[in-house]
Write a protein that holds these residues in place. Sequence first.
Motif, PDB file in Angstrom:
ATOM      1  N   ASP A  27       5.208  -0.999   8.126  1.00 43.94           N
ATOM      2  CA  ASP A  27       4.101  -1.714   8.800  1.00 43.94           C
ATOM      3  C   ASP A  27       2.854  -0.844   8.901  1.00 43.94           C
ATOM      4  O   ASP A  27       1.745  -1.341   8.805  1.00 43.94           O
ATOM      5  N   GLU A  28       3.056   0.448   9.086  1.00 43.49           N
ATOM      6  CA  GLU A  28       1.904   1.337   9.244  1.00 43.49           C
ATOM      7  C   GLU A  28       1.206   1.637   7.931  1.00 43.49           C
ATOM      8  O   GLU A  28      -0.019   1.720   7.881  1.00 43.49           O
ATOM      9  N   ASP A  37      -1.875  -4.956   2.653  1.00 46.35           N
ATOM     10  CA  ASP A  37      -1.760  -6.384   2.286  1.00 46.35           C
ATOM     11  C   ASP A  37      -2.883  -6.809   1.381  1.00 46.35           C
ATOM     12  O   ASP A  37      -3.909  -6.280   1.287  1.00 46.35           O
ATOM     13  N   THR A  60       7.359  -6.462   1.829  1.00 46.80           N
ATOM     14  CA  THR A  60       8.074  -6.537   3.102  1.00 46.80           C
ATOM     15  C   THR A  60       9.253  -5.585   3.106  1.00 46.80           C
ATOM     16  O   THR A  60       9.820  -5.263   2.060  1.00 46.80           O
ATOM     17  N   TRP A  76       3.629   2.793  -1.019  1.00 49.43           N
ATOM     18  CA  TRP A  76       3.429   1.784   0.025  1.00 49.43           C
ATOM     19  C   TRP A  76       2.543   0.642  -0.461  1.00 49.43           C
ATOM     20  O   TRP A  76       2.671  -0.482   0.023  1.00 49.43           O
ATOM     21  N   ARG A  92       1.839   0.104   4.531  1.00 46.28           N
ATOM     22  CA  ARG A  92       1.662  -0.838   3.425  1.00 46.28           C
ATOM     23  C   ARG A  92       0.305  -1.544   3.550  1.00 46.28           C
ATOM     24  O   ARG A  92      -0.208  -1.736   4.643  1.00 46.28           O
ATOM     25  N   GLU A 101      11.064   0.164   9.048  1.00 45.28           N
ATOM     26  CA  GLU A 101      10.155  -0.983   9.167  1.00 45.28           C
ATOM     27  C   GLU A 101       8.825  -0.573   9.795  1.00 45.28           C
ATOM     28  O   GLU A 101       7.764  -1.066   9.387  1.00 45.28           O
ATOM     29  N   VAL A 102       8.846   0.343  10.765  1.00 43.56           N
ATOM     30  CA  VAL A 102       7.598   0.819  11.370  1.00 43.56           C
ATOM     31  C   VAL A 102       6.772   1.592  10.355  1.00 43.56           C
ATOM     32  O   VAL A 102       5.553   1.432  10.271  1.00 43.56           O
ATOM     33  N   ARG A 119      12.635  -5.788   5.553  1.00 46.59           N
ATOM     34  CA  ARG A 119      13.207  -6.604   6.628  1.00 46.59           C
ATOM     35  C   ARG A 119      14.722  -6.446   6.653  1.00 46.59           C
ATOM     36  O   ARG A 119      15.348  -6.138   5.649  1.00 46.59           O
TER      37      ARG A 119
END
Length: 184
Positions: free
Chosen positions: A179-180, A184, A115, A110, A182, A175-176, A117
């Motif tokens: 988002d949880e 940044d 991204t 992760w 990864r 995608e969830v 998408r």
Amino acid sequence: MPLPFLTADRAFDTADDVALPHDDRDRWRRPYRPGPWRVGAAAVLLLLASFVLFAAVIIAATAPVSSAGVVFGLALVVIVWALRLLRMGTWVSAQGLRQVSLFSTRTTPWAQVVTVRTVQQPVRWLGLPRTVQGQALLLTRRGRSTETLPPLLTSHNADFLGRDPAFDRAADSVEVWADEYRRD
């Protein structure tokens, strides 16, 4: 008689308000059910393997054992091929995202995911060279902007052909996860 392998995946079908319906986040799991095309192809391969095994038994009874061993080996290859076909797909866990294909497995932690998408683009129909307009779930990894990665999921692969709502649920679920986990 309860069939636990049928009820295990029902959490993905009935969990409307819970995006990640599971307890053990470290376990690798596919966030969707295998599609009917994939299961049908594996069933046909296993049926073929049963005929080959039957032929191997007949050959073992009537011919030299070495020729029966070759036919047993061929049946074993067909069985492994069917099981690998069932295992193909996108898997997620707390460690990362894993894309399993017929001959290879690619795992992306992760921390390397930029991204995940969904996009509209030409996609391969059932993995064949023919392309049709569809949706694809794409992964962008850190430090590999020039490398073209194959899509994680497509709306016309063996899992989702003719099952657009299932593709949407699976893409949203991956995608969830991204988002949880990864960073940044």
